[in-house]
Motif scaffolding. Sequence first.
Motif: not given
Length: 128
Positions: A75-90
Amino acid sequence: MDAAEVRRLCLGFPGAYEDFPFGPESSVFKVQATGGKAKMFALCALAGLPLTISLKCEPELARQLRAAHPQINGAWHMNKTHWNSVVLDDGLEDGLVRDLVEDSYDLVVASLPARDRESLAWKGLAGG
């Protein structure tokens, strides 16, 4: 999964509410027990394209998810060890997204004091 479904899902958990500490374009979903401190479990720009949500995740699972799904990254601007960024596409099943949001909520609630967890009637990470 669309923005309305994301909002409905996040607000469906006990003690969950939506806040806008970073401005009106970023929905921050937090959990707060009665009298307790609020903690974030999801961050989403609901009008963003592509629709993306940041979620807390156990570090080992976060690495596995990133390796298995191109839609999941640190995840951008987050602790990448503990946070994921998830693109909600098909490319992702709605069931997986629901599980990831629930896991994020559970991880945050598990970190709350026992009295706060009890006031939320939380059943625990294993659901029992």
